[in-house]
Design a protein around this motif. Structure first.
Motif, short mmCIF file in Angstrom:
data_model
loop_
_atom_site.label_atom_id
_atom_site.label_comp_id
_atom_site.label_asym_id
_atom_site.label_seq_id
_atom_site.Cartn_x
_atom_site.Cartn_y
_atom_site.Cartn_z
N GLY B 128 43.38 44.57 37.93
CA GLY B 128 44.08 45.77 38.38
C GLY B 128 43.63 46.93 37.10
O GLY B 128 44.04 47.97 37.55
N SER B 129 42.81 46.58 36.23
CA SER B 129 42.50 47.59 35.28
C SER B 129 41.53 48.37 35.70
O SER B 129 41.33 49.51 35.22
CB SER B 129 41.78 46.97 33.83
OG SER B 129 40.85 46.34 34.07
N VAL B 130 40.58 48.28 36.66
CA VAL B 130 39.72 48.98 37.33
C VAL B 130 39.61 49.17 38.67
O VAL B 130 39.95 48.14 39.42
CB VAL B 130 38.28 48.23 36.93
CG1 VAL B 130 37.13 49.15 37.41
CG2 VAL B 130 38.15 48.14 35.34
N ALA B 131 39.76 50.62 39.23
CA ALA B 131 39.75 50.82 40.70
C ALA B 131 40.63 50.16 41.40
O ALA B 131 40.42 49.66 42.81
CB ALA B 131 38.12 50.22 40.96
N GLY B 132 41.76 50.15 40.87
CA GLY B 132 43.17 49.71 41.79
C GLY B 132 42.74 48.23 42.35
O GLY B 132 42.73 47.35 42.12
N GLY B 133 43.09 48.41 43.91
CA GLY B 133 42.91 47.40 44.65
C GLY B 133 41.64 46.89 45.09
O GLY B 133 41.23 45.74 45.66
N LEU B 134 40.53 47.64 44.60
CA LEU B 134 39.15 47.31 44.83
C LEU B 134 38.78 45.87 44.24
O LEU B 134 38.81 46.06 43.07
CB LEU B 134 38.32 48.17 44.39
CG LEU B 134 36.91 48.41 45.06
CD1 LEU B 134 36.19 49.66 45.46
CD2 LEU B 134 35.94 47.73 44.11
N PRO B 135 38.41 44.90 44.59
CA PRO B 135 37.72 43.86 43.98
C PRO B 135 36.51 43.95 43.45
O PRO B 135 35.62 44.04 43.87
CB PRO B 135 37.98 42.76 45.22
CG PRO B 135 38.31 43.19 46.28
CD PRO B 135 38.32 44.64 46.14
N ILE B 136 36.51 43.85 42.04
CA ILE B 136 35.26 44.13 41.38
C ILE B 136 35.32 43.38 39.92
O ILE B 136 34.09 42.86 39.56
CB ILE B 136 35.08 45.61 40.96
CG1 ILE B 136 33.93 46.02 40.37
CG2 ILE B 136 36.26 46.27 40.13
CD1 ILE B 136 32.49 45.60 41.25
N ILE B 137 36.32 43.30 39.26
CA ILE B 137 36.24 42.35 38.15
C ILE B 137 35.79 40.85 38.49
O ILE B 137 34.81 40.37 37.96
CB ILE B 137 37.70 42.11 37.38
CG1 ILE B 137 37.98 43.84 37.03
CG2 ILE B 137 37.64 41.35 36.22
CD1 ILE B 137 37.30 44.43 36.03
N ARG B 138 36.59 40.20 39.30
CA ARG B 138 36.04 38.97 39.66
C ARG B 138 34.79 38.98 40.55
O ARG B 138 33.92 37.83 40.05
CB ARG B 138 37.24 38.21 40.67
CG ARG B 138 38.36 38.04 39.62
CD ARG B 138 39.52 37.06 40.48
NE ARG B 138 40.80 36.99 39.95
CZ ARG B 138 40.85 36.18 38.71
NH1 ARG B 138 40.05 35.24 38.80
NH2 ARG B 138 41.94 36.14 38.20
N PRO B 303 48.05 49.30 46.03
CA PRO B 303 46.76 48.91 45.84
C PRO B 303 46.45 48.30 44.01
O PRO B 303 46.19 47.02 44.25
CB PRO B 303 45.96 50.22 45.76
CG PRO B 303 46.54 51.11 46.83
CD PRO B 303 48.14 50.74 46.39
N THR B 304 47.16 48.71 43.36
CA THR B 304 47.13 48.20 42.05
C THR B 304 47.96 47.04 41.73
O THR B 304 47.81 45.91 41.44
CB THR B 304 47.35 49.15 40.74
OG1 THR B 304 46.52 50.32 40.91
CG2 THR B 304 47.09 48.56 39.46
N GLY B 305 49.11 47.07 42.66
CA GLY B 305 50.04 46.08 42.55
C GLY B 305 49.53 44.64 43.13
O GLY B 305 49.72 43.36 42.83
N SER B 306 48.49 44.95 44.26
CA SER B 306 47.84 44.05 44.82
C SER B 306 46.61 43.09 43.77
O SER B 306 46.63 42.07 44.05
CB SER B 306 46.93 44.61 46.09
OG SER B 306 45.71 43.78 46.47
N ALA B 307 45.96 43.81 43.19
CA ALA B 307 45.15 43.46 42.38
C ALA B 307 45.95 42.53 41.21
O ALA B 307 45.65 41.49 40.85
CB ALA B 307 44.22 44.61 41.57
N VAL B 308 46.95 43.06 40.69
CA VAL B 308 47.80 42.42 39.65
C VAL B 308 48.42 41.08 40.19
O VAL B 308 48.50 40.03 39.48
CB VAL B 308 49.00 43.48 38.88
CG1 VAL B 308 50.00 42.63 38.12
CG2 VAL B 308 48.33 44.35 38.33
N THR B 309 49.04 41.27 41.31
CA THR B 309 49.72 39.94 41.86
C THR B 309 48.50 39.02 42.18
O THR B 309 48.80 37.85 42.19
CB THR B 309 50.45 40.27 43.24
OG1 THR B 309 51.27 41.44 42.99
CG2 THR B 309 51.37 39.35 43.66
N ALA B 310 47.46 39.23 42.71
CA ALA B 310 46.29 38.51 42.83
C ALA B 310 45.97 37.53 41.50
O ALA B 310 45.78 36.43 41.46
CB ALA B 310 44.95 39.13 43.39
N ASP B 311 46.03 38.45 40.48
CA ASP B 311 45.59 37.65 39.38
C ASP B 311 47.08 36.70 38.79
O ASP B 311 46.84 35.75 38.31
CB ASP B 311 45.50 38.81 38.11
CG ASP B 311 44.29 39.28 38.05
OD1 ASP B 311 43.34 38.79 38.65
OD2 ASP B 311 43.87 40.25 37.34
#
Lengths: 427, 427
Positions: B128-138, B303-311
């Motif tokens: 969630g730290s980069v680009a909100g909901g866009l999957p990029i770190i993983r 969107p950011t909530g999506s990334a954080v919850t995925a983690d």
């Protein structure tokens, strides 16, 4: 040290060998130990290869790999149904993890393969099976896991996207563009799986299974290819503000899944309309994330090699750290794809009719009687007695449309139904 | 059952609570057990919340979470440097895995945090730290891991992209568009971190560290914001076939890393030029995969909530299966960012000069003497004695450009150097 065996040294196999070689130091850092190729299965030991490889690594006996106790990971890159499926199952039974780019086998037998892998405590990874180098399998499993995915629109076949782009830009007909694609290596000698839509169907089966957590049955997926697309349709589409793309579509609703592959009119200002040539694209909508779109080259030695090697790195890292990625597909439900007859869509229809008074009234009456409501009509003037007549319908149930088309076909003043193409206005 | 503690119930925290609630059944299937919220740290226990939450879950004492032996995962959503950093470190020392969307803390202290996590055998996830909901770190950690990433171009800040889009489409000046963005909730009351480019700098620091496997020092990243962008520059850019975007750039070469954030001219037919409003985009090039581009909403509750919850799902699944995702950052090298002075770029330059003969010759001579070669010149006629003069240079070392600009500034017939903006022709 982790040892892999590769089944198949074709385009993608050679790419994997090159990437493992070129980025070996980097890969070693990521895995925590060296990853080496123990054996590669080939058909012909004497064939010249476009990749440098030690002769003693090659074998023409699959047992040297799937029964080889030195090998931890089997990388299946033969493609097709058999013997690939049997090799995968035997390798799993022998305790080997699998990396594959085989969309057909995963789409058709994924359920059995994943269950077998669970029983044998090994992993099966298949990032390379969909959209080449574009990261989509793992993002669906991980980064987007908090979402209920509502719909996916994909351009998942580079061959057909190249042909449609070429037809559109160069004003060529289908046969010419196919020949061109073959000459450039973008289409195979036997292009049927690509141009008939089956390749895209395997891929959307895999994506929709993951996205909707159901084992979608590929036989329930409606498939229509691009070989009947006429240059005239492409030009009429352009006049009306559309581009024709081979779309793979998957939507989830309370009535079931809507999963299908067919050519479609896409509004020309939609990002999907701008994906040209051999590029692939996945455009999806999740309840939390909203829209996500990703694009990359969808095939080829290095892009697909990139995805396959990434899977090798992941599995090798897990094995090296005594871990095993858990997929948890045991809660996946059964397939519940809605029959295409029941799906509602807007349609583009092109008829050839006689230039006689009353023809429009006859057609319009049949549409009206069958719940087909029209959004627009386009009549082109020609200097002969055969006139093209083009309709775009509002959203209509396919069954109703087909009933009306059957009746229209029988009208005396209708010469031919030339084209019936779905229009996707609400992507 | 897995229990999480959430630090902060602002925009993203509320999003995470909503997603965990709405998709709880689905998340349980993915994790293999229920994930429940044990405690949430808030500043004000009595404040009205936009999300329904049991009063007894709220606490204003951080110890109730980071010292709570029931809690397995601490989700840090306070943001900013302190106390967030201390809380993360203490939670790790207490054996808790961390999920965070805090780009500042990860960019500045990632190295210490990841080492601390390794020592304590816990995970730290930050999709969630980069680009909100866009999957990029993983994807950088997994699906693209076989590549040597060569370059990344990102539109990583939704606020500035909204402002630049609004200025361009509505022909407004910066101050008006900022006010508009604030009124719509796309810019904060204190927008400095966004408009000055620091937010994007934290994000490109994180991406370049992962992509190039170096702990990039955020203090070495050149940062320039958008507040000096004039509507006149946007219009001149448009005339010349460009769009102005705030780009975050990271490139790898044998001389070192080139990492920077600044406004840039982007060719209007490049996909990055088409990313408008609050959307974010990451466009990267890997040696095997080629170009990959992904776009999604870059901020906001869901969107950011999506990334954080995925983690959260990923870490919870791992803990539930006695696993721990291994990051292997121990082989990461130290930062080696090249100073901006040494970077070569093409530039757009706008001067205000006196309408007198010889001014062009004076400027051109100074450029020539300092190795600045010109690609194009545009002189606009005005009905007053002050004339705008616009240059686009060929690729030039920044040091050489700055030396020539210092001399041009002293010319009698040059009134002002209005704009100096980098031109990215080779994305």
């Amino acid at each position: 040290m982790l040892r892999i065996g590769i089944l198949g040294l074709g385009t993608v196999g050679s790419g994997v060998v090159k990437i493992l070689e070129k980025n070996s130091e980097n890969i070693k850092n990521k895995v925590g130990t060296e990853v080496t190729i123990e054996k590669i299965l080939v058909n012909n030991l004497k064939k010249e290869r476009d990749v440098e490889i030690k002769k003693e690594l090659l074998t023409d006996k699959v047992e040297d790999i799937i029964n080889n106790s030195n090998i931890d990971i089997v990388v299946e890159l033969i493609g097709g149904e058999q013997p690939a499926y049997d090799y995968i199952i035997k390798a799993i039974e022998n305790g080997k993890s699998i990396v594959t780019a085989n969309k057909l086998v995963i789409a058709k037998y994924g359920k059995r393969i994943f269950r077998k892998a669970d029983e044998n405590d090994v992993q099966v990874c298949y990032e390379g099976s969909v959209a080449g180098g574009l990261p989509i399998i793992r993002p669906l499993q991980n980064s987007l896991a908090a979402n209920r995915i509502e719909k996916i629109y994909g351009i998942l076949n580079g061959t057909t996207n190249y042909i449609l782009t070429d037809m559109s830009k160069e004003k060529k007909d289908f046969a010419d563009s196919l020949k061109n694609a073959q000459a450039l290596g973008f289409a195979e000698a036997d292009p049927s799986s690509d141009i008939e839509g089956y390749d895209a169907a395997y891929k959307i089966t895999i994506l929709s299974s993951l996205a909707f957590e159901r084992f979608v049955d590929v036989n329930e997926v409606y498939v229509e290819g691009i070989k009947d697309i006429d240059i005239e349709d492409i030009e009429l589409a352009h006049e009306m503000g559309y581009v024709i793309k081979l779309l793979a579509i998957a939507k989830n609703s309370s009535e079931g899944l809507d999963v299908r592959v067919h050519p479609a009119f896409v509004p020309e200002d939609h990002p999907l309309a701008m994906i040209n040539g051999t590029y692939n694209c996945v455009y999806l909508h999740g309840d939390a994330v909203g829209q996500v779109m990703s694009t990359a080259r969808g095939a080829g030695q290095m892009p697909t090699g990139s995805a396959v090697t990434a899977d090798i790195i992941q599995v090798a890292k897990d094995i090296n750290h005594n871990q095993r990625e858990v997929q948890r597909m045991d809660s996946f439900l059964e397939s519940n794809v809605i029959k295409i007859d029941e799906i509602e869509n807007s349609f583009y229809l092109r008829f050839e009719v006689k230039d006689e008074p009353g023809v429009m009234a006859h057609i319009a009456k049949i549409f009206g009687d069958n719940n087909v409501s029209l959004a627009s009509v386009l009549q082109k003037q020609k200097e002969n007695p055969v006139v093209p007549l083009v309709f775009i319908t509002h959203s209509v149930r396919e069954k109703d449309l087909n009933q009306s088309l059957a009746k229209i076909k029988k009208l005396d003043d209708v010469i031919e139904i030339k084209s019936v193409i779905r229009v996707e206005n609400n992507i």
